[in-house]
Design an enzyme around this catalytic site. Structure first.
Site: not given
Length: 200
Positions: A9-11, A14, A38
């Site tokens: 996931v991007s952050s 999430q 990340q």
């Protein structure tokens, strides 16, 4: 042969549950899942690098969707080739059956088909990026033709500028003194002088 899973996931805030549950349904144990929280802009990710070290020839790597692997198709293709040709690992993208390197389809090897599909996806993504840039450039050109200005708005010249400028022009004060009288800095005062001179 072992089954491994990769989740991204991007952050950090999430949720990874959907991806984890999908990989579980394909027989991947949680202890064999590697999770990164990340951006997918490149493959310099801690969990992904640990996963690469674990993978052995004949292992299977499960990923829910291609965008979980990464965002840049050129980098995805390079990693895909490294995993399938150097590490000799099978890759299964669970949301996209054509990206499954294990089987044959109409006599063609699935690895060949997956490579071909990735190349097409890369071409489409690159074309779309170029189209977006072109649309942005055209939009900016049309907006400029209509008088729309871009960037920070120009600072407003104060009411006492004309008086201060005349004092500066007559060499009664320095540029720095003029800037101080207009409650601004030396660089802004210089720009005001240039703009005022052009407008006269």
């Amino acid at each position: 042969m072992k089954k491994y899973g990769y989740v991204r996931v991007s952050s950090k805030d999430q949720n990874v549950d959907r991806q984890v549950e999908t990989l579980k349904k394909h027989g991947v144990d949680v202890e064999n899942m590697f999770i990164d929280k990340q951006s997918g802009k490149d493959f310099n990710r801690e969990a992904y690098k640990k996963l690469i070290e674990q993978l052995k020839a004949g292992d299977e790597l499960y990923v829910k969707s291609i965008d979980r692997l990464g965002r840049d198709y050129e980098e995805i293709i390079n990693q895909w080739r490294y995993l399938t040709k150097v590490k000799k690992v099978d890759i299964i993208i669970t949301d996209f059956p054509l990206l499954d390197t294990r089987t044959k389809i109409n006599g063609l090897t699935a690895r060949f088909i997956a490579d071909l599909v990735l190349q097409i996806m890369s071409y489409v993504a690159q074309t779309e990026r170029e189209n977006i840039k072109q649309r942005q450039a055209e939009g900016i050109r049309i907006a400029k033709e209509k008088g729309v200005t871009f960037g920070r708005p120009r600072s407003k010249i104060p009411e006492n500028f004309k008086e201060v400028f005349l004092m500066y022009k007559e060499k009664e004060i320095s540029k720095r003194q003029g800037a101080k009288l207009c409650n601004t800095n030396h660089n802004t005062f210089s720009r005001w002088i240039e703009r005022y001179t052009k407008e006269q």
